[in-house]
Motif scaffolding. Structure first.
Motif, mmCIF file in Angstrom:
data_model
loop_
_atom_site.group_PDB
_atom_site.id
_atom_site.type_symbol
_atom_site.label_atom_id
_atom_site.label_comp_id
_atom_site.label_asym_id
_atom_site.label_seq_id
_atom_site.Cartn_x
_atom_site.Cartn_y
_atom_site.Cartn_z
ATOM 1 N N UNK A 47 -11.736 8.953 -2.047
ATOM 2 C CA UNK A 47 -11.527 10.393 -1.964
ATOM 3 C C UNK A 47 -12.576 10.973 -1.034
ATOM 4 N N UNK A 48 -12.156 11.941 -0.219
ATOM 5 C CA UNK A 48 -13.064 12.569 0.737
ATOM 6 C C UNK A 48 -13.066 14.075 0.504
ATOM 7 N N UNK A 49 -14.242 14.651 0.456
ATOM 8 C CA UNK A 49 -14.402 16.059 0.120
ATOM 9 C C UNK A 49 -15.146 16.775 1.236
ATOM 10 N N UNK A 50 -14.550 17.863 1.718
ATOM 11 C CA UNK A 50 -15.211 18.695 2.721
ATOM 12 C C UNK A 50 -16.036 19.751 1.995
ATOM 13 N N UNK A 51 -17.344 19.731 2.222
ATOM 14 C CA UNK A 51 -18.266 20.625 1.529
ATOM 15 C C UNK A 51 -18.678 21.769 2.443
ATOM 16 N N UNK A 62 -12.448 5.697 -5.911
ATOM 17 C CA UNK A 62 -11.606 6.165 -7.007
ATOM 18 C C UNK A 62 -11.254 4.970 -7.878
ATOM 19 N N UNK A 63 -11.491 5.091 -9.168
ATOM 20 C CA UNK A 63 -11.203 4.002 -10.093
ATOM 21 C C UNK A 63 -9.749 3.581 -9.983
ATOM 22 N N UNK A 64 -9.506 2.276 -9.938
ATOM 23 C CA UNK A 64 -8.134 1.766 -9.860
ATOM 24 C C UNK A 64 -7.488 1.697 -11.234
ATOM 25 N N UNK A 65 -8.250 2.046 -12.289
ATOM 26 C CA UNK A 65 -7.690 2.125 -13.630
ATOM 27 C C UNK A 65 -6.948 3.428 -13.827
ATOM 28 N N UNK A 66 -6.790 3.802 -15.089
ATOM 29 C CA UNK A 66 -6.030 5.003 -15.396
ATOM 30 C C UNK A 66 -6.891 6.253 -15.520
ATOM 31 N N UNK A 67 -8.220 6.101 -15.426
ATOM 32 C CA UNK A 67 -9.068 7.266 -15.654
ATOM 33 C C UNK A 67 -9.358 8.069 -14.388
ATOM 34 N N UNK A 68 -9.107 7.514 -13.191
ATOM 35 C CA UNK A 68 -9.307 8.253 -11.952
ATOM 36 C C UNK A 68 -10.746 8.648 -11.698
ATOM 37 N N UNK A 69 -11.683 7.918 -12.262
ATOM 38 C CA UNK A 69 -13.095 8.275 -12.135
ATOM 39 C C UNK A 69 -13.572 8.164 -10.690
#
Length: 300
Positions: A47-51, A62-69
């Motif tokens: 994930x990329x965020x413009x600040x 990004x977590x590849x599990x179900x939590x999206x951490x």
């Protein structure tokens, strides 16, 4: 009367791209989420965020599990203020328009994305060398084939076309408005069997603007302008498009001031829109964003 103000623009940033709350103990990530992330399935996702406040682009795994951490990965420093970060469809390149500038002209910054680590490597700044051709880009859309990008320019009331190749965005010196464009906020592109269509919404003139890209001449051409909802006092804030299947495209616009969502059908041979109707979202709801499911069956 609606007027172009910094207060409005910060409202736009806060409501449509993300909250401006700090996301780490250092307070570094006071910014806005990117349009999409890279990777899928078991492939690393980022994930990329413009600040905007810190003038940074932050990257996360990004977590590849179900939590999206999200886990912090890296930061890239910009000299000017970004408001959106947009990836190409293949997730190889990231493009960041600079909304405000401290020094120099307005630019589109481009980066390559390492598919394994997510690390960003700067490629170049594509700048308005004339200084006043396209100012304050609020949004950047990339076409489904990753060959073109179009920015909506809030201050100069126009759209700008760029050609893309190897992560390099080339300014074609092709800006276009239609005389009624006033405060364009976002831009969307769709590919029909015969046309590459471009749609943008003007907050201050209550209009949707339709253009098409001539892929032979690399030109952005005017097609149509039409009003949203009531046509007066709607404040169209967001625009999106969905394919209901077999190129049955529709465009949706959320109207912040009239508390409605407008719906349009798309003529796949001309890109022209036909109004279907407007639908109330509730008194004082102020809809700012609209998104559809991938199959086009539901909108939120």
């Amino acid at each position: 009367m609606k007027q172009k103000t910094w207060g409005f623009l910060w409202l736009f940033c806060a409501l449509t791209l993300a909250s401006c709350a700090d996301q780490s103990s250092s307070g570094a990530n006071k910014g806005f989420y990117s349009e999409r992330w890279g990777g899928s399935g078991t492939v690393p996702r980022f994930a990329f965020i413009a600040n905007a406040k810190d003038k940074l682009v932050s990257s996360y795994t990004v977590s590849t599990g179900n939590n999206g951490q999200l886990r912090p990965l890296d930061v890239v420093t910009l000299s000017n203020t970004p408001v959106i970060a947009t990836m190409d469809p293949a997730n190889n390149f990231l493009y960041v328009p600079n909304f405000t500038v401290t020094t120099g002209p307005h630019c589109i910054s481009s980066y390559s994305v390492n598919a394994t680590t997510g690390k960003l490597t700067f490629i170049q700044d594509t700048c308005d060398t004339g200084g006043t051709n396209w100012e304050e880009p609020t949004w950047l859309a990339v076409d489904p084939a990753g060959q073109y990008a179009v920015s909506s320019n809030f201050k100069t009331d126009n759209l700008t076309l760029f050609t893309l190749a190897g992560g390099v965005a080339t300014w074609n010196e092709d800006e276009i408005g239609d005389g009624t464009m006033n405060g364009p906020i976002k831009v969307r592109m769709i590919q029909t069997p015969s046309k590459l269509c471009v749609y943008s919404n003007s907050f201050f003139s209550d209009r949707v603007h339709v253009f098409e890209i001539n892929t032979t001449l690399n030109d952005l051409n005017f097609v149509q302008t039409l009003t949203t909802g009531n046509g007066v006092g709607d404040g169209p804030f967001d625009i999106t498009a969905a394919d209901f299947g077999s190129n049955n495209w529709h465009v949706f616009v959320s109207n912040f001031e009239s508390d409605t969502v407008s719906s349009f059908s798309v003529d796949e041979t001309t890109c022209q829109l036909t109004s279907i109707g407007s639908y109330a979202t509730g008194t004082n709801s102020g809809p700012t964003h609209i998104i559809t499911t991938s199959d086009g069956q539901y909108a939120y």
